[in-house]
Design a protein around this motif. Sequence first.
Motif, PDB file in Angstrom:
ATOM      1  N   HIS A  42      31.722  38.844  42.970  1.00  0.00           N
ATOM      2  CA  HIS A  42      31.979  37.339  43.286  1.00  0.00           C
ATOM      3  C   HIS A  42      31.020  37.222  44.727  1.00  0.00           C
ATOM      4  O   HIS A  42      30.457  38.127  45.207  1.00  0.00           O
ATOM      5  N   HIS A  43      31.132  35.873  45.089  1.00  0.00           N
ATOM      6  CA  HIS A  43      30.419  35.533  46.356  1.00  0.00           C
ATOM      7  C   HIS A  43      31.549  34.537  47.215  1.00  0.00           C
ATOM      8  O   HIS A  43      32.296  33.835  46.575  1.00  0.00           O
ATOM      9  N   HIS A  44      31.039  34.453  48.469  1.00  0.00           N
ATOM     10  CA  HIS A  44      32.012  33.388  49.244  1.00  0.00           C
ATOM     11  C   HIS A  44      30.931  32.358  49.544  1.00  0.00           C
ATOM     12  O   HIS A  44      29.942  32.520  50.227  1.00  0.00           O
ATOM     13  N   GLU A  45      31.464  30.999  49.081  1.00  0.00           N
ATOM     14  CA  GLU A  45      30.394  29.971  49.245  1.00  0.00           C
ATOM     15  C   GLU A  45      30.017  29.875  50.940  1.00  0.00           C
ATOM     16  O   GLU A  45      28.982  29.443  51.125  1.00  0.00           O
ATOM     17  N   SER A  46      30.942  29.809  51.708  1.00  0.00           N
ATOM     18  CA  SER A  46      30.853  29.296  53.094  1.00  0.00           C
ATOM     19  C   SER A  46      31.242  30.366  53.972  1.00  0.00           C
ATOM     20  O   SER A  46      31.471  30.147  55.213  1.00  0.00           O
ATOM     21  N   VAL A  81      26.127  35.513  49.271  1.00  0.00           N
ATOM     22  CA  VAL A  81      25.535  36.861  48.534  1.00  0.00           C
ATOM     23  C   VAL A  81      26.651  37.323  47.686  1.00  0.00           C
ATOM     24  O   VAL A  81      27.573  37.978  48.050  1.00  0.00           O
ATOM     25  N   GLU A  82      26.201  37.465  46.465  1.00  0.00           N
ATOM     26  CA  GLU A  82      26.988  38.149  45.460  1.00  0.00           C
ATOM     27  C   GLU A  82      27.323  39.693  45.662  1.00  0.00           C
ATOM     28  O   GLU A  82      26.290  40.224  45.957  1.00  0.00           O
ATOM     29  N   GLY A 100      41.743  31.559  55.177  1.00  0.00           N
ATOM     30  CA  GLY A 100      41.667  30.818  54.014  1.00  0.00           C
ATOM     31  C   GLY A 100      40.799  31.454  53.103  1.00  0.00           C
ATOM     32  O   GLY A 100      40.518  30.876  51.912  1.00  0.00           O
ATOM     33  N   THR A 101      39.915  32.497  53.494  1.00  0.00           N
ATOM     34  CA  THR A 101      38.627  33.083  52.665  1.00  0.00           C
ATOM     35  C   THR A 101      39.664  33.667  51.430  1.00  0.00           C
ATOM     36  O   THR A 101      40.624  34.413  51.648  1.00  0.00           O
ATOM     37  N   LEU A 102      39.185  33.223  50.081  1.00  0.00           N
ATOM     38  CA  LEU A 102      39.667  33.853  49.067  1.00  0.00           C
ATOM     39  C   LEU A 102      39.189  35.169  48.640  1.00  0.00           C
ATOM     40  O   LEU A 102      38.091  35.598  48.823  1.00  0.00           O
ATOM     41  N   ASN A 103      40.062  36.370  48.450  1.00  0.00           N
ATOM     42  CA  ASN A 103      39.388  37.591  48.162  1.00  0.00           C
ATOM     43  C   ASN A 103      38.304  37.556  46.884  1.00  0.00           C
ATOM     44  O   ASN A 103      37.265  38.311  47.055  1.00  0.00           O
ATOM     45  N   THR A 104      38.729  36.990  45.935  1.00  0.00           N
ATOM     46  CA  THR A 104      37.624  36.762  44.748  1.00  0.00           C
ATOM     47  C   THR A 104      36.540  35.582  45.182  1.00  0.00           C
ATOM     48  O   THR A 104      35.865  35.409  44.246  1.00  0.00           O
ATOM     49  N   GLY A 105      36.527  35.240  46.100  1.00  0.00           N
ATOM     50  CA  GLY A 105      35.537  34.035  46.478  1.00  0.00           C
ATOM     51  C   GLY A 105      35.577  32.897  45.492  1.00  0.00           C
ATOM     52  O   GLY A 105      36.337  32.322  45.160  1.00  0.00           O
ATOM     53  N   VAL A 107      35.355  33.204  42.495  1.00  0.00           N
ATOM     54  CA  VAL A 107      35.966  33.704  41.005  1.00  0.00           C
ATOM     55  C   VAL A 107      37.337  33.403  41.127  1.00  0.00           C
ATOM     56  O   VAL A 107      38.192  33.631  42.021  1.00  0.00           O
ATOM     57  N   SER A 108      38.064  33.020  40.056  1.00  0.00           N
ATOM     58  CA  SER A 108      39.434  32.637  40.165  1.00  0.00           C
ATOM     59  C   SER A 108      40.102  33.467  38.927  1.00  0.00           C
ATOM     60  O   SER A 108      39.819  33.138  37.730  1.00  0.00           O
ATOM     61  N   ASN A 109      40.601  34.615  39.100  1.00  0.00           N
ATOM     62  CA  ASN A 109      41.363  35.377  38.158  1.00  0.00           C
ATOM     63  C   ASN A 109      42.661  36.105  38.435  1.00  0.00           C
ATOM     64  O   ASN A 109      43.140  35.724  39.510  1.00  0.00           O
ATOM     65  N   GLU A 110      43.008  37.202  37.735  1.00  0.00           N
ATOM     66  CA  GLU A 110      44.350  37.774  38.081  1.00  0.00           C
ATOM     67  C   GLU A 110      44.288  38.451  39.310  1.00  0.00           C
ATOM     68  O   GLU A 110      45.332  38.855  39.667  1.00  0.00           O
ATOM     69  N   ARG A 111      43.349  38.630  39.886  1.00  0.00           N
ATOM     70  CA  ARG A 111      43.083  39.355  41.185  1.00  0.00           C
ATOM     71  C   ARG A 111      43.034  38.577  42.224  1.00  0.00           C
ATOM     72  O   ARG A 111      43.023  39.039  43.374  1.00  0.00           O
ATOM     73  N   THR A 112      42.683  37.238  42.137  1.00  0.00           N
ATOM     74  CA  THR A 112      43.111  36.228  43.180  1.00  0.00           C
ATOM     75  C   THR A 112      44.378  36.338  44.057  1.00  0.00           C
ATOM     76  O   THR A 112      45.222  36.196  43.267  1.00  0.00           O
ATOM     77  N   VAL A 113      44.372  36.412  45.174  1.00  0.00           N
ATOM     78  CA  VAL A 113      45.456  36.591  46.129  1.00  0.00           C
ATOM     79  C   VAL A 113      45.365  35.023  46.804  1.00  0.00           C
ATOM     80  O   VAL A 113      44.498  35.045  47.849  1.00  0.00           O
TER      81      VAL A 113
END
Lengths: 129, 129
Positions: A42-46, A81-82, A100-105, A107-113
């Motif tokens: 994953h990456h974090h957009e900003s 950066v991926e 507010g940073t998502l752990n999976t950046g 990507v949204s899936n079952e591991r997203t918290v």
Amino acid sequence: MEKANLTQLFSSFDDHWSPKIVAELNGQHVKIAKILGEFVWHHHESEDELFLVHRGRLRIEFRDRTVELKEGDMLVVPRGVEHRPVADEEVELLLFEPAGTLNTGNVSNERTVREPGRFSPTATTGTGS
Amino acid sequence: MEKANLTQLFSSFDDHWSPKIVAELNGQHVKIAKILGEFVWHHHESEDELFLVHRGRLRIEFRDRTVELKEGDMLVVPRGVEHRPVADEEVELLLFEPAGTLNTGNVSNERTVREPGRFSPTATTGTGS
């Protein structure tokens, strides 16, 4: 305004890939997590993300190289950066990133918290002062 | 994007009360410092400040109480709150705060560090990768 101890905080939970907020300041979060195994690419957009290893050995894979981090090592992964964290053994990790940073950046899936746990300082320090 | 190791970074300098920038992200700085003795009473007008003790024992005095921090303890001092760090023995300290935060906050004196040192990651990690 309560102190917290990293070793105590890490000893208070067992779940993997589930970051907990331990401090909030200036719109940023300090989070801790235990991780084991491979995460998702994953990456974090900003958001830039700082990894600091408290215990164990962590690999952060990039598309063109891998960085190995041991206890006391830190690395900033710049926005965009991926990357993929991989822990062959359990790792205790400190993260510093914007609230507010998502752990999976991206990507949204079952591991997203979406709602990370948050430690209550009075509960974790065990003192009322 | 280079890793850095806290123990190596701390072993690379000896001066007290002279914070060094070791990472920059999201407009924030991660700094490290060695401190010994009493600092000046000060507050930060608009910056929250996180203290994380890497080694030693630190007292953070407030006007109405004192918080004692040992290795692995962290504390957020909110903006506007007057405080004074005191170290009876040498303390290795990690700080998270907005870029540009002055060590002496609202006070300007001989201990004010306007241009904190900055570690060059390649110099501190000793590796090219």
